[in-house]
Every structure is written in structure tokens, then in C-alpha cells.
Design an enzyme around this catalytic site. Structure first.
Site, PDB file in Angstrom:
ATOM      1  N   GLY A  48     -69.273 -56.233  -3.429  1.00  0.00           N
ATOM      2  CA  GLY A  48     -68.442 -56.696  -4.540  1.00  0.00           C
ATOM      3  C   GLY A  48     -68.101 -58.176  -4.442  1.00  0.00           C
ATOM      4  N   VAL A  49     -66.872 -58.486  -4.805  1.00  0.00           N
ATOM      5  CA  VAL A  49     -66.451 -59.882  -4.862  1.00  0.00           C
ATOM      6  C   VAL A  49     -66.425 -60.490  -3.453  1.00  0.00           C
ATOM      7  CG1 VAL A  49     -63.948 -59.434  -4.828  1.00  0.00           C
ATOM      8  CG2 VAL A  49     -64.845 -61.435  -6.020  1.00  0.00           C
ATOM      9  N   ASP A  50     -66.106 -59.684  -2.456  1.00  0.00           N
ATOM     10  CA  ASP A  50     -66.075 -60.130  -1.061  1.00  0.00           C
ATOM     11  C   ASP A  50     -67.454 -60.659  -0.642  1.00  0.00           C
ATOM     12  OD1 ASP A  50     -65.188 -60.466   1.535  1.00  0.00           O
ATOM     13  OD2 ASP A  50     -65.046 -58.331   2.005  1.00  0.00           O
ATOM     14  N   THR A 138     -59.972 -52.638  -7.934  1.00  0.00           N
ATOM     15  CA  THR A 138     -60.488 -51.817  -9.036  1.00  0.00           C
ATOM     16  C   THR A 138     -62.003 -51.628  -8.994  1.00  0.00           C
ATOM     17  OG1 THR A 138     -60.733 -53.659 -10.604  1.00  0.00           O
ATOM     18  CG2 THR A 138     -58.593 -52.569 -10.517  1.00  0.00           C
ATOM     19  N   GLY A 139     -62.630 -52.086  -7.922  1.00  0.00           N
ATOM     20  CA  GLY A 139     -64.062 -51.843  -7.736  1.00  0.00           C
ATOM     21  C   GLY A 139     -64.254 -50.700  -6.759  1.00  0.00           C
TER      22      GLY A 139
HETATM   23  P1  ADP Z   1     -62.153 -53.690  -4.134  1.00  0.00           P
HETATM   24  O1  ADP Z   1     -62.803 -53.199  -2.866  1.00  0.00           O
HETATM   25  O2  ADP Z   1     -60.825 -54.388  -3.875  1.00  0.00           O
HETATM   26  O3  ADP Z   1     -62.108 -52.650  -5.193  1.00  0.00           O
HETATM   27  P2  ADP Z   1     -64.507 -54.968  -5.379  1.00  0.00           P
HETATM   28  O4  ADP Z   1     -65.113 -56.272  -5.000  1.00  0.00           O
HETATM   29  O5  ADP Z   1     -65.313 -53.735  -5.167  1.00  0.00           O
HETATM   30  O6  ADP Z   1     -63.086 -54.926  -4.595  1.00  0.00           O
HETATM   31  O7  ADP Z   1     -64.083 -55.014  -6.894  1.00  0.00           O
HETATM   32  C1  ADP Z   1     -63.002 -55.748  -7.397  1.00  0.00           C
HETATM   33  C2  ADP Z   1     -63.366 -56.337  -8.744  1.00  0.00           C
HETATM   34  O8  ADP Z   1     -64.104 -57.534  -8.545  1.00  0.00           O
HETATM   35  C3  ADP Z   1     -64.250 -55.435  -9.613  1.00  0.00           C
HETATM   36  O9  ADP Z   1     -63.755 -55.480 -10.942  1.00  0.00           O
HETATM   37  C4  ADP Z   1     -65.606 -56.127  -9.526  1.00  0.00           C
HETATM   38  O10 ADP Z   1     -66.395 -55.901 -10.708  1.00  0.00           O
HETATM   39  C5  ADP Z   1     -65.186 -57.560  -9.460  1.00  0.00           C
HETATM   40  N1  ADP Z   1     -66.154 -58.553  -8.996  1.00  0.00           N
HETATM   41  C6  ADP Z   1     -67.297 -58.364  -8.288  1.00  0.00           C
HETATM   42  N2  ADP Z   1     -67.920 -59.546  -8.093  1.00  0.00           N
HETATM   43  C7  ADP Z   1     -67.159 -60.508  -8.693  1.00  0.00           C
HETATM   44  C8  ADP Z   1     -67.254 -61.926  -8.864  1.00  0.00           C
HETATM   45  N3  ADP Z   1     -68.272 -62.631  -8.350  1.00  0.00           N
HETATM   46  N4  ADP Z   1     -66.259 -62.570  -9.554  1.00  0.00           N
HETATM   47  C9  ADP Z   1     -65.222 -61.889 -10.071  1.00  0.00           C
HETATM   48  N5  ADP Z   1     -65.060 -60.554  -9.943  1.00  0.00           N
HETATM   49  C10 ADP Z   1     -66.026 -59.870  -9.266  1.00  0.00           C
END
Ligand code: ADP
Length: 191
Positions: A48-50, A138-139
Site C-alpha cells: 500500500g502507501v507504505d 482503510t486499506g
Molecule cells: P493500512 O494498512 O493503514 O490500511 P494501506 O496502505 O493498505 O494502509 O491503505 C491506506 C490507504 O492508502 C488506502 O486507501 C490505499 O488505497 C491508499 N494508498 C495506497 N497507495 C497510496 C499512495 N501512493 N498515495 C495515497 N494513498 C495511497
């Protein structure tokens, strides 16, 4: 309620001297003082975003995260720490750990609110004035976005109304659907 300004990128709302903005996009491209990472407790990257932040930011961020975990152990949910921004346009990255959704009866909303509050408090301590957040939890962590958007916006609005020196908080949503949900929550925000 203050008028909601609509722009091509999203929408926004002024709260005294500060502003909350909503936009759709990739948070790794935001040229703000700090972007917030929805990390996991290991701070060693993930999906995801991480994953996107570590890929775009390069090795320096991961090295700093490793030093933090070596010094203080895994980061508990609801807490936040800060590193440099590495190769990102943002100067710094604030890493916070959202709650995993377990049905809603395990303090998930309070923990999520803490992520936003502690991230903003850290930004304030570091003298940063613009911060971009993703939709934390929310991911992969499964927090329903309808409820998460209300928690997120109330926590941020509360901090700004309480006198946070942060002047711009931008939510960077990854889909049009999430942007719509956050827009509705911003429209409904009291006061
Ligand atoms: P968590 O484990 O906290 O749920 P995730 O990364 O799985 O974190 O998801 C959190 C949100 O970030 C989701 O809505 C996902 O679609 C979104 N996301 C993923 N990549 C990016 C990005 N590059 N920029 C912004 N939001 C993102």
C-alpha cells in the site's frame, strides 16, 4: 457552516488560520513539509502507501526507521515518529501505525484519532506547517472508509481548532470513491 470551495483538485475548508484540503492523487508526489505514512509496527515497509513511500523515498528512510525501532522497539498503534523525506519532494515523513479493524468494538476509532492527533503534534514540534495524510487504516487494515473519514476529519479539525500551528492539512485520497466519501464527511463536519 463555512462555504465549501470546490476546485479541480478536490475541495477544502478553512478553520481559522488553517485549512483542510481534500484531493485525489499519489501522496509520494506531494510537495508539503511532511507526508504521513500508514506504516506497520515494524516500520520496515510493507504494501500500500507504505511500500509506495519507501520505494519513492529511497533507502535513507528505511535506515532511519531501523534506528528508531532499534532504540525504542516496534511502534504501537496510535503512535507516530518522524524521519527525513529521503528522495521525496516532502521534507519529512511522519510514520504512524493505524489500528487493524476488528469489528469496531476494540477502540479502533480512538486509536485512529490518535494517529492523526499525534502526527499533527509531531509536525508542530518540528516546526512544520503543511502535512499530507493518506486514509490511514482503510486499506489492508480494513477500517471502513465511511467511519474512518469522520474520525480523521474530526481529529484534524479538533487539533486545528485547538490552535495547532500547522496551516495546511491535505488528505490525499487514492481513488475517486474515497475522495467522495471524505468530501461528504468534510461537508458534514460540525461548526
Ligand atoms: P493500512 O494498512 O493503514 O490500511 P494501506 O496502505 O493498505 O494502509 O491503505 C491506506 C490507504 O492508502 C488506502 O486507501 C490505499 O488505497 C491508499 N494508498 C495506497 N497507495 C497510496 C499512495 N501512493 N498515495 C495515497 N494513498 C495511497
Amino acid at each position: 457552516m463555512a462555504p465549501i470551495e470546490r476546485t479541480e483538485r478536490g475541495s477544502g475548508r478553512d478553520l481559522g488560520p488553517s485549512r483542510i484540503e481534500l484531493t485525489r492523487g499519489d501522496i509520494t508526489r506531494e510537495p508539503v513539509d511532511a507526508i504521513v505514512n500508514a506504516a506497520n509496527s515494524s516500520l520496515m515497509g510493507g504494501g500500500g502507501v507504505d511500500g509506495a513511500i519507501h520505494r519513492a523515498g529511497g533507502r535513507a528512510i528505511l535506515d532511519e526507521c531501523r534506528r528508531i525501532v532499534d532504540a525504542q522497539g516496534p511502534l504501537p498503534a496510535g503512535e507516530a515518529v518522524i524521519t527525513s523525506g529521503g528522495l521525496l519532494p516532502a521534507r519529512r515523513v511522519i510514520h504512524t501505525v493505524g489500528p487493524r479493524w476488528r469489528g469496531g468494538g476494540h477502540g479502533e476509532a480512538a486509536t485512529l484519532a490518535s494517529c492523526y492527533r499525534k502526527s499533527l503534534a509531531l509536525a508542530a514540534r518540528e516546526g512544520l506547517s503543511s502535512v499530507a495524510f493518506p486514509s490511514i487504516s482503510t486499506g489492508a487494515y480494513g477500517f471502513p472508509v465511511d467511519e474512518a473519514s469522520v474520525v480523521a476529519l474530526e481529529a484534524v479539525a479538533g487539533a486545528l481548532r485547538a490552535g495547532s500551528p500547522v496551516r495546511l492539512v491535505r488528505f490525499v485520497l487514492f481513488s475517486d470513491a474515497d475522495l467522495d466519501v471524505y468530501r461528504r464527511a468534510l461537508d458534514a463536519l460540525a461548526g
